[in-house]
Design a protein around this motif. Structure first.
Motif, PDB file in Angstrom:
ATOM      1  N   GLY A  30       0.787  -1.212   0.000  1.00  0.00           N
ATOM      2  CA  GLY A  30       0.000   0.000   0.000  1.00  0.00           C
ATOM      3  C   GLY A  30       0.821   1.265   0.000  1.00  0.00           C
ATOM      4  O   GLY A  30       0.290   2.353  -0.287  1.00  0.00           O
ATOM      5  N   ASP A  31       2.121   1.172   0.335  1.00  0.00           N
ATOM      6  CA  ASP A  31       2.977   2.354   0.311  1.00  0.00           C
ATOM      7  C   ASP A  31       3.239   2.779  -1.133  1.00  0.00           C
ATOM      8  O   ASP A  31       3.381   1.935  -2.030  1.00  0.00           O
ATOM      9  N   GLU A  32       3.349   4.083  -1.344  1.00  0.00           N
ATOM     10  CA  GLU A  32       3.679   4.589  -2.671  1.00  0.00           C
ATOM     11  C   GLU A  32       5.194   4.569  -2.857  1.00  0.00           C
ATOM     12  O   GLU A  32       5.947   4.953  -1.957  1.00  0.00           O
ATOM     13  N   VAL A  33       5.640   4.104  -4.022  1.00  0.00           N
ATOM     14  CA  VAL A  33       7.071   4.109  -4.336  1.00  0.00           C
ATOM     15  C   VAL A  33       7.393   5.408  -5.072  1.00  0.00           C
ATOM     16  O   VAL A  33       6.494   6.079  -5.589  1.00  0.00           O
ATOM     17  N   PRO A  34       8.674   5.796  -5.130  1.00  0.00           N
ATOM     18  CA  PRO A  34       9.025   7.051  -5.791  1.00  0.00           C
ATOM     19  C   PRO A  34       8.537   7.090  -7.243  1.00  0.00           C
ATOM     20  O   PRO A  34       8.523   6.077  -7.939  1.00  0.00           O
ATOM     21  N   SER A  35       8.155   8.271  -7.686  1.00  0.00           N
ATOM     22  CA  SER A  35       7.668   8.456  -9.053  1.00  0.00           C
ATOM     23  C   SER A  35       8.817   8.443 -10.038  1.00  0.00           C
ATOM     24  O   SER A  35       9.999   8.497  -9.661  1.00  0.00           O
ATOM     25  N   GLU A  36       8.487   8.368 -11.333  1.00  0.00           N
ATOM     26  CA  GLU A  36       9.509   8.447 -12.378  1.00  0.00           C
ATOM     27  C   GLU A  36      10.328   9.726 -12.225  1.00  0.00           C
ATOM     28  O   GLU A  36      11.564   9.703 -12.309  1.00  0.00           O
ATOM     29  N   ARG A  37       9.641  10.839 -12.001  1.00  0.00           N
ATOM     30  CA  ARG A  37      10.322  12.127 -11.877  1.00  0.00           C
ATOM     31  C   ARG A  37      11.295  12.116 -10.695  1.00  0.00           C
ATOM     32  O   ARG A  37      12.438  12.569 -10.803  1.00  0.00           O
ATOM     33  N   GLN A  38      10.835  11.558  -9.551  1.00  0.00           N
ATOM     34  CA  GLN A  38      11.687  11.534  -8.367  1.00  0.00           C
ATOM     35  C   GLN A  38      12.879  10.605  -8.563  1.00  0.00           C
ATOM     36  O   GLN A  38      14.003  10.938  -8.176  1.00  0.00           O
ATOM     37  N   LEU A  39      12.638   9.445  -9.155  1.00  0.00           N
ATOM     38  CA  LEU A  39      13.744   8.508  -9.398  1.00  0.00           C
ATOM     39  C   LEU A  39      14.773   9.115 -10.342  1.00  0.00           C
ATOM     40  O   LEU A  39      15.987   8.963 -10.137  1.00  0.00           O
ATOM     41  N   ALA A  40      14.284   9.768 -11.391  1.00  0.00           N
ATOM     42  CA  ALA A  40      15.205  10.385 -12.344  1.00  0.00           C
ATOM     43  C   ALA A  40      16.087  11.417 -11.659  1.00  0.00           C
ATOM     44  O   ALA A  40      17.295  11.508 -11.935  1.00  0.00           O
ATOM     45  N   ALA A  41      15.503  12.203 -10.758  1.00  0.00           N
ATOM     46  CA  ALA A  41      16.273  13.224 -10.053  1.00  0.00           C
ATOM     47  C   ALA A  41      17.228  12.610  -9.036  1.00  0.00           C
ATOM     48  O   ALA A  41      18.404  12.987  -8.948  1.00  0.00           O
ATOM     49  N   ASP A  42      16.743  11.627  -8.254  1.00  0.00           N
ATOM     50  CA  ASP A  42      17.563  11.031  -7.197  1.00  0.00           C
ATOM     51  C   ASP A  42      18.751  10.256  -7.750  1.00  0.00           C
ATOM     52  O   ASP A  42      19.842  10.291  -7.186  1.00  0.00           O
ATOM     53  N   TRP A  43      18.519   9.540  -8.880  1.00  0.00           N
ATOM     54  CA  TRP A  43      19.558   8.665  -9.421  1.00  0.00           C
ATOM     55  C   TRP A  43      20.309   9.310 -10.599  1.00  0.00           C
ATOM     56  O   TRP A  43      21.217   8.700 -11.159  1.00  0.00           O
ATOM     57  N   LYS A  44      19.890  10.527 -10.955  1.00  0.00           N
ATOM     58  CA  LYS A  44      20.510  11.227 -12.084  1.00  0.00           C
ATOM     59  C   LYS A  44      20.482  10.375 -13.361  1.00  0.00           C
ATOM     60  O   LYS A  44      21.504  10.125 -14.006  1.00  0.00           O
ATOM     61  N   VAL A  45      19.278   9.908 -13.682  1.00  0.00           N
ATOM     62  CA  VAL A  45      19.054   9.139 -14.905  1.00  0.00           C
ATOM     63  C   VAL A  45      17.909   9.787 -15.676  1.00  0.00           C
ATOM     64  O   VAL A  45      17.227  10.688 -15.177  1.00  0.00           O
ATOM     65  N   SER A  46      17.683   9.324 -16.903  1.00  0.00           N
ATOM     66  CA  SER A  46      16.604   9.866 -17.725  1.00  0.00           C
ATOM     67  C   SER A  46      15.251   9.345 -17.249  1.00  0.00           C
ATOM     68  O   SER A  46      15.173   8.320 -16.555  1.00  0.00           O
ATOM     69  N   ARG A  47      14.190  10.025 -17.641  1.00  0.00           N
ATOM     70  CA  ARG A  47      12.836   9.567 -17.284  1.00  0.00           C
ATOM     71  C   ARG A  47      12.538   8.181 -17.862  1.00  0.00           C
ATOM     72  O   ARG A  47      11.963   7.337 -17.162  1.00  0.00           O
ATOM     73  N   PRO A  48      12.918   7.887 -19.134  1.00  0.00           N
ATOM     74  CA  PRO A  48      12.670   6.534 -19.647  1.00  0.00           C
ATOM     75  C   PRO A  48      13.367   5.446 -18.824  1.00  0.00           C
ATOM     76  O   PRO A  48      12.823   4.362 -18.632  1.00  0.00           O
ATOM     77  N   THR A  49      14.588   5.727 -18.334  1.00  0.00           N
ATOM     78  CA  THR A  49      15.288   4.747 -17.501  1.00  0.00           C
ATOM     79  C   THR A  49      14.544   4.538 -16.189  1.00  0.00           C
ATOM     80  O   THR A  49      14.369   3.403 -15.720  1.00  0.00           O
ATOM     81  N   ALA A  50      14.073   5.629 -15.586  1.00  0.00           N
ATOM     82  CA  ALA A  50      13.303   5.527 -14.352  1.00  0.00           C
ATOM     83  C   ALA A  50      12.009   4.747 -14.580  1.00  0.00           C
ATOM     84  O   ALA A  50      11.626   3.905 -13.756  1.00  0.00           O
ATOM     85  N   ALA A  51      11.356   5.014 -15.714  1.00  0.00           N
ATOM     86  CA  ALA A  51      10.118   4.309 -16.029  1.00  0.00           C
ATOM     87  C   ALA A  51      10.363   2.819 -16.207  1.00  0.00           C
ATOM     88  O   ALA A  51       9.567   1.982 -15.777  1.00  0.00           O
ATOM     89  N   ARG A  52      11.498   2.501 -16.820  1.00  0.00           N
ATOM     90  CA  ARG A  52      11.822   1.093 -17.055  1.00  0.00           C
ATOM     91  C   ARG A  52      12.055   0.355 -15.739  1.00  0.00           C
ATOM     92  O   ARG A  52      11.719  -0.831 -15.612  1.00  0.00           O
TER      93      ARG A  52
END
Length: 246
Positions: A30-52
């Protein structure tokens, strides 16, 4: 920011990091995991990589995307026996308790059935190594199970072809012989009537219901390492799960 190992694609490193949080209980159903936008910022990767990375978690059955809301941790039904066996092997070097023992009824090369070939990703070469066993304790048979491995694993782990017991368990032995480490597993379960062979091996009446578990172990590169099909007699299985009412 978490450190990314260059040995793996970045999307897998992100997915494995979140997966470990889920399995440890840091992220609960039930917990929400980080969004694509947040993952991209935190890991310094592109949005498609975060989405994948989120797609990989969804494929593993760990999260679900809710339209217009976000991605959330799914409620997990875990095959506890498989996890307990593997954990015991890592801690003690032995897969069974002192009161349990396994009889290997067959081992060697076989043409893989369709569902096994699909699970292991076999295409042209459908040969696979199998190990079939009945596990017992003082009360009788606990389970009937067959482990299957792809040809390259069978060639590097010769004990799989022999009917003798492997003390540390097949998966830990395969890890040691191949250098590939089990990372996560997927289980699919259903109940059905026992086949004649299953009923004989498990000492059941011919019309008994059994629980069937298909257990796939994936390595750190998300490649299938082992496929196991286990059959449990009706007095040996039950679903146990706790959950909040609010």
């Amino acid at each position: 920011m978490p450190q990314i190992e260059e040995a793996q694609p970045k999307y897998l490193q992100i997915a494995h990091y979140i997966r470990d949080q889920i399995l440890r209980g840091d992220l609960r159903p039930g917990d929400e995991v980080p969004s694509e936008r947040q993952l991209a910022a935190d890991w310094k990767v592109s949005r498609p990589t975060a989405a994948r990375s989120l797609e990989a978690l969804s494929h593993q059955g760990l999260v679900e995307k809710r339209q217009g809301s976000g991605t959330y941790v799914r409620s997990l039904e875990v095959n506890r026996r498989a996890r307990e066996l593997y954990g015991r092997a890592r801690q003690t070097g032995k897969i069974y308790t002192p009161s349990e023992y396994a009889v290997i009824t067959s081992a060697g090369w076989l043409e893989a059935p369709d569902h096994v070939a699909e699970a292991l990703g076999l295409v042209k070469d459908r040969r696979a190594v199998h190990r079939r066993r009945v596990t017992n304790n003082q009360d009788g048979p606990i389970t009937l199970s067959t482990s299957w491995f792809a040809p390259d694993v069978g060639q590097r782990a010769p004990k799989l072809l022999e009917p003798g017991r492997i003390q540390e368990g097949t998966l830990l032995y395969v890890e040691n012989m191949t250098g590939r480490q089990g990372s996560y597993a997927e289980d699919r379960m259903c109940a059905r009537e026992a086949t004649k062979e299953e009923a004989e091996d498990l000492q059941l009446a011919a019309d008994s219901a059994v629980l069937i578990v298909h257990h796939v172990v994936f390595d750190l590169q998300d490649r299938p390492l082992e496929f196991a099909e286990a059959t449990y007699p009706p007095h040996r299985w039950a679903f146990e799960q706790g959950y909040p009412l609010t």
